[in-house]
Scaffold this active site. Structure first.
Site, PDB file in Angstrom:
ATOM      1  CB  SER A 136      -0.870   0.021   1.257  1.00 18.80           C
ATOM      2  OG  SER A 136      -1.510   1.276   1.381  1.00 18.80           O
ATOM      3  CE1 TYR A 183      -3.991  -2.054   5.012  1.00 18.63           C
ATOM      4  CE2 TYR A 183      -3.313   0.222   4.616  1.00 18.63           C
ATOM      5  CZ  TYR A 183      -3.759  -1.004   4.143  1.00 18.63           C
ATOM      6  OH  TYR A 183      -3.961  -1.170   2.782  1.00 18.63           O
TER       7      TYR A 183
END
Ligand code: NAP
Length: 252
Positions: free
Chosen positions: A146, A160
């Site tokens: 990501s 995350y």
């Protein structure tokens, strides 16, 4: 469509980026293993669409964050006669946007188990089956990271973001470890993509809110990420390993 007589496994393929990738790999002739955790209807819908378009796919319910789940997943693949040659480590989770001061060990562990441990375990099982040193025919792996691995996601989910930093490091290390065994390993860093994951973070319209900050002025579609993943998996990327491609609309 040329039937490749090979299996491509996409983890978390019932929805979002994984579903789009599964459909594209099926169009390219792979028999696609559509892994999912809980949304059986969505996974069945992906398989149905692939079959209606003349492709081949099968769904496997398995929690990739556990050794048990990964064993179930690869046992299902092993019942097929075809070799596994492609893995997309796509399954990933995040939780509600909060600051680090409010994070708990329980939450951080859940994120790491799904995003990091799951990717490691699936890569381990894929390498066992793909490695030319172990009688496999080689293959390619793409780890879905990501843009958060670089931004750190302050005020949203640093847990995350850190898990995706670990995924990037997995890509770098494993690529070198298995390069001589016929396996390429690359990563992709999607930016702001229109999927359900933002609702899990407590803000379904997050992509719309942040679009003005994206150089391309819009969020991405799952299919746009899927095409980049399929490039990295393909022979067009035959001399590319250990790379991490940004699919962020220009966000760096
Ligand atoms: P999504 O729409 O929320 O879909 C997540 C998928 O992962 C679902 O198929 C879900 O299965 C599956 N899954 C979750 N935990 C699992 C587990 N333990 N075992 C097996 N499957 C599991 O997510 P997405 O946005 O497409 O994200 C896909 C990947 O891209 C993730 O790694 C995410 O971090 C990454 N990413 C997304 C964005 C974005 O803006 N969307 C940006 C950067 C990176 P069920 O349907 O059964 O729940």
């Amino acid at each position: 469509m040329t039937n490749k007589q090979e299996i491509a496994l996409v983890t978390g393929a019932s929805r979002g980026i994984g579903a789009a990738t599964a459909k594209l790999l099926a169009e390219q002739g792979y028999t696609v293993c559509v892994n999912y955790q809980s949304h059986a209807d969505a996974a069945d819908e992906v398989v149905k669409e692939i079959e209606e378009n003349g492709g081949s796919a099968f769904a496997v319910k398995a929690d990739i964050s556990t050794e048990e789940g990964v064993a179930i997943l690869f046992a299902a693949i092993d019942t097929k006669v075809l070799p596994l040659t492609r893995l997309v480590n796509n399954a990933g989770i995040l939780f509600t946007q909060i600051k680090l001061v409010d994070l708990t060990a329980e939450r951080i562990n859940k994120v790491l188990m799904a995003n990091v441990i799951g990717s490691f375990l699936c890569a381990r099982e894929a390498v066992k089956r793909m490695s030319t040193e172990r009688g496999g025919k080689g293959g390619a792996i793409v780890n879905v990271s990501s843009g958060a691995s670089r931004s750190g996601s302050p005020g949203e989910y640093v847990d995350y973001a850190a898990s995706k930093g670990a995924v990037d490091t997995l890509t770098i290390g494993l690529a070198k470890e298995v390069a001589a065994e016929g396996i390429r390993v690359n990563g992709i860093r999607p930016g702001f993509i229109h999927t359900d994951i933002h609702a899990d973070g407590g803000e379904p319209d997050r992509v719309a809110r942040l679009s003005p900050r994206i150089p391309m002025q819009r969020g991405g579609e799952p299919e746009e990420v899927a095409r980049a993943i399929c490039f990295l998996l393909s022979e067009d990327a035959s001399y590319t390993t250990g790379s991490i491609l940004d699919a962020t609309g220009g966000v760096v």
